[in-house]
Design a protein around this motif. Sequence first.
Motif, mmCIF file in Angstrom:
data_model
loop_
_atom_site.group_PDB
_atom_site.id
_atom_site.type_symbol
_atom_site.label_atom_id
_atom_site.label_comp_id
_atom_site.label_asym_id
_atom_site.label_seq_id
_atom_site.Cartn_x
_atom_site.Cartn_y
_atom_site.Cartn_z
ATOM 1 N N PRO A 196 48.658 44.248 37.384
ATOM 2 C CA PRO A 196 47.758 45.087 37.818
ATOM 3 C C PRO A 196 47.809 45.260 39.278
ATOM 4 O O PRO A 196 48.368 44.521 39.940
ATOM 5 C CB PRO A 196 46.294 44.521 37.455
ATOM 6 N N TYR A 248 38.300 41.551 35.345
ATOM 7 C CA TYR A 248 39.643 41.211 34.961
ATOM 8 C C TYR A 248 39.467 40.164 34.275
ATOM 9 O O TYR A 248 40.555 39.799 33.467
ATOM 10 C CB TYR A 248 40.536 41.170 36.292
ATOM 11 N N PHE A 261 39.011 41.174 30.832
ATOM 12 C CA PHE A 261 40.208 42.066 30.200
ATOM 13 C C PHE A 261 41.331 41.133 29.804
ATOM 14 O O PHE A 261 41.960 41.382 28.861
ATOM 15 C CB PHE A 261 40.409 42.971 31.349
ATOM 16 N N LYS A 262 41.652 40.181 30.593
ATOM 17 C CA LYS A 262 42.692 39.329 30.297
ATOM 18 C C LYS A 262 42.444 38.371 29.103
ATOM 19 O O LYS A 262 43.543 37.935 28.436
ATOM 20 C CB LYS A 262 42.987 38.458 31.597
ATOM 21 N N CYS A 300 42.903 40.831 26.546
ATOM 22 C CA CYS A 300 44.414 41.547 26.418
ATOM 23 C C CYS A 300 45.224 40.517 27.300
ATOM 24 O O CYS A 300 45.545 41.085 28.483
ATOM 25 C CB CYS A 300 44.263 42.755 26.825
ATOM 26 N N GLY A 324 48.219 42.113 29.452
ATOM 27 C CA GLY A 324 47.812 42.994 30.359
ATOM 28 C C GLY A 324 47.843 44.509 30.322
ATOM 29 O O GLY A 324 47.206 45.411 31.055
ATOM 30 N N LYS A 326 45.925 50.234 30.879
ATOM 31 C CA LYS A 326 46.212 49.143 31.720
ATOM 32 C C LYS A 326 44.919 48.892 32.354
ATOM 33 O O LYS A 326 43.974 49.530 32.233
ATOM 34 C CB LYS A 326 47.343 49.330 32.875
ATOM 35 N N PHE A 327 44.859 47.666 33.106
ATOM 36 C CA PHE A 327 43.495 47.348 33.725
ATOM 37 C C PHE A 327 43.007 48.517 34.869
ATOM 38 O O PHE A 327 41.708 48.771 34.852
ATOM 39 C CB PHE A 327 43.795 45.861 34.452
ATOM 40 N N GLU A 328 43.948 49.024 35.123
ATOM 41 C CA GLU A 328 43.740 49.948 36.205
ATOM 42 C C GLU A 328 43.021 51.003 35.642
ATOM 43 O O GLU A 328 41.925 51.540 36.179
ATOM 44 C CB GLU A 328 44.915 50.549 37.206
ATOM 45 N N PHE A 345 41.262 51.140 32.885
ATOM 46 C CA PHE A 345 40.061 50.566 32.333
ATOM 47 C C PHE A 345 38.970 50.630 33.389
ATOM 48 O O PHE A 345 38.047 51.146 33.271
ATOM 49 C CB PHE A 345 40.276 49.075 31.527
ATOM 50 N N VAL A 346 39.566 49.903 34.463
ATOM 51 C CA VAL A 346 38.342 49.741 35.703
ATOM 52 C C VAL A 346 38.040 51.134 36.332
ATOM 53 O O VAL A 346 36.983 51.531 36.756
ATOM 54 C CB VAL A 346 38.885 48.820 36.507
#
Length: 215
Positions: free
Chosen positions: A35, A56, A59-60, A63, A66, A106-108, A110-111
């Motif tokens: 990320p 994060y 999330f990690k 997943c 990532g 991706k985390f981006e 999601f956030v």
Amino acid sequence: MGLVMGAFSMQSKQVNYHTDKVDDDLELSVVCHRPEGLEKLEAQTNFSKKELQVLYRGFKNECPSGVVNEETFKQIYSQFFPHGDASTYAHYLFNAFDSSHNESIKFEDFVMALSILLRGTTTEKLQWTFNLYDINRDGYINKEEMTDIVKAIYDMMGRFTYPALRTDTPKQHVDAFFQKMDKNRDGVVTLDEFILSCQEDENIMRSLQLFENVI
């Protein structure tokens, strides 16, 4: 429509902060996607650096690679609605989170979505919800799209809907809301019509406020 926003709040959990340090660069031992830096995400969202670290971590944990594909997303989301079938609604929700339209979150992604739903303005939250309903992404919501989403929500809620629903309840729900939202009676609901109608509905406005103190 209040049911739609309530569905989001049901899967939101309180996040507890951890005191142990998380590396600022969010380094992973084995990942498929790294990320963006915390500083950049902090500037792009309404979350603090520490909140992003906690998000994060979760999330990690779910997943490790990532990224989240749709099947994994459905499995995670279904845990919040064990007495219903959340697969169809999770499909639509996944597409809304997948801002780059590459069949992964991706985390981006999601956030950024979470920032809007939890900390965004009323207009930002309603714009995001409009995009969820706009299944074919043509800039309008037609009655078929609204019916598909509402039916998916009722399927997801399962036996916890009260009073017990008749099979024609989703259609009646959609007919009433669509008539209210389609201000100019042209058969589709625009973003402006959607926002105006939601702002006129006290139940929807209360539902939006449920997100403000989740984290």
